[in-house]
Design a protein around this motif. Structure first.
Motif, short mmCIF file in Angstrom:
data_model
loop_
_atom_site.label_atom_id
_atom_site.label_comp_id
_atom_site.label_asym_id
_atom_site.label_seq_id
_atom_site.Cartn_x
_atom_site.Cartn_y
_atom_site.Cartn_z
N CYS A 27 0.86 -1.19 0.00
CA CYS A 27 0.00 0.00 0.00
C CYS A 27 0.89 1.24 0.00
N HIS A 66 -4.91 0.59 0.05
CA HIS A 66 -6.06 -0.01 0.72
C HIS A 66 -7.28 0.88 0.52
N CYS A 71 -6.03 5.16 4.70
CA CYS A 71 -5.09 5.16 3.58
C CYS A 71 -5.54 6.12 2.49
ZN LIG Z 1 -2.81 1.06 3.45
#
Ligand SMILES: [Zn+2]
Length: 224
Positions: A27, A66, A71
Motif C-alpha cells: 500500500c 487499501h 489510507c
Molecule cells: Zn494502506
C-alpha cells in the motif's frame, strides 16, 4: 510493469522483463504488504488525475492503496510519491470514484453469476440454496424487508454472509426479473469478489479535512 509497487525482490526487476508478478502488493499510503484483493490499483492520467482499476489489469503504471479511510486520506502524497508526479484527485473525489466503480463491479459480477447460472433468485430458492450449503453470499435489496425476514436469510445476516445492495427493482433488472428481494451467489470466487465490490460501493468518505492536512510522516519519508 516492473515499476509497480510490488513486493518483489529489491529493485523490482525481473529477468523476463516483468512477466513474473509477485503475489503481494504494498500500500502506497501505509506501506503494509498484502494480497492484491485487499487493495485497489490506481492509474494516473496525463492530467494528474487518478482512477481506480478494480480488475488490477489496466494499461499504464499502477500504484496500490487499501480502500479504507486512513489510507485514502493520504492518497495525494502517497500516490504523488509513488508515481513521482503530482496527483490532483482529492481523497473525497477518490472515494466517490471508488463507490461508483464498486457499484459497476457489483452489476458486472451479478451479470456474470447470472450467465454462469450461479444465482438463486427469491426467498424460496435462496432458502433452498442455504439449506444445501450452496450459498457463498446473499445480496438483499435495501428495500426488501420481507425477503430478509425468512429464517435462513436472518441467520445468514447474523453470520455476516449477507450484504445489502440496491433496490428490488435494480437487482431484478440485472437478473432478468421485474423485482427480486434476495439472491444467493452459488460460487465462492464470485461471492468473494462481490463481497469486496459491495464494500467499495458503500465506502464512507474520509473525515473532513483529511486530504488537506497530511501528517508529517507522509511528506518526510523517502527522497527518491
Ligand atoms: Zn494502506
Amino acid at each position: 510493469m516492473a515499476t509497480e509497487s510490488q513486493n518483489s525482490v529489491s529493485g523490482g526487476r525481473s529477468a523476463r522483463g516483468g512477466a513474473v508478478r509477485a503475489p503481494e502488493r504494498t500500500c502506497a499510503a501505509c506501506r503494509k504488504v498484502g494480497p492484491p484483493e485487499s487493495m485497489v490499483r490506481w492509474v494516473r492520467g496525463e492530467d494528474g488525475s487518478v482512477v481506480p482499476d478494480l480488475k488490477g489489469s489496466g494499461f499504464g503504471r499502477g500504484s496500490w492503496l487499501h480502500p479504507r479511510v486512513q489510507c485514502l486520506a493520504k492518497l495525494v502524497p502517497a500516490l504523488s510519491r509513488s508515481f513521482r508526479a503530482p496527483v490532483t484527485t482529492s481523497p473525497e473525489a477518490a472515494v466517490a470514484l471508488l463507490r461508483s466503480a464498486g457499484d459497476k463491479r457489483v452489476r458486472d459480477l451479478l451479470g456474470a453469476a447470472r450467465r454462469q447460472r450461479k444465482l438463486a433468485l427469491g426467498s424460496a430458492a435462496v432458502e433452498d440454496a442455504l439449506g444445501r450449503g450452496l450459498a457463498g453470499l446473499l445480496v438483499v435489496a435495501q428495500d426488501a424487508r420481507a425477503a430478509a425476514e425468512t429464517p435462513g436469510v436472518r441467520r445468514a445476516v447474523a453470520e455476516g454472509l449477507a450484504c445489502a445492495w440496491g433496490s428490488k427493482e435494480r437487482l431484478g433488472r440485472i437478473v432478468g426479473r421485474p423485482e427480486v428481494g434476495v439472491v444467493a451467489i452459488l460460487d465462492d470466487r464470485l461471492a468473494a469478489a462481490l463481497f469486496d465490490a459491495i464494500a467499495l460501493a458503500h465506502l464512507q468518505g474520509p473525515p473532513p479535512g483529511a486530504g488537506r492536512n497530511p501528517g508529517r510522516a507522509d511528506v518526510s519519508t523517502e527522497v527518491e
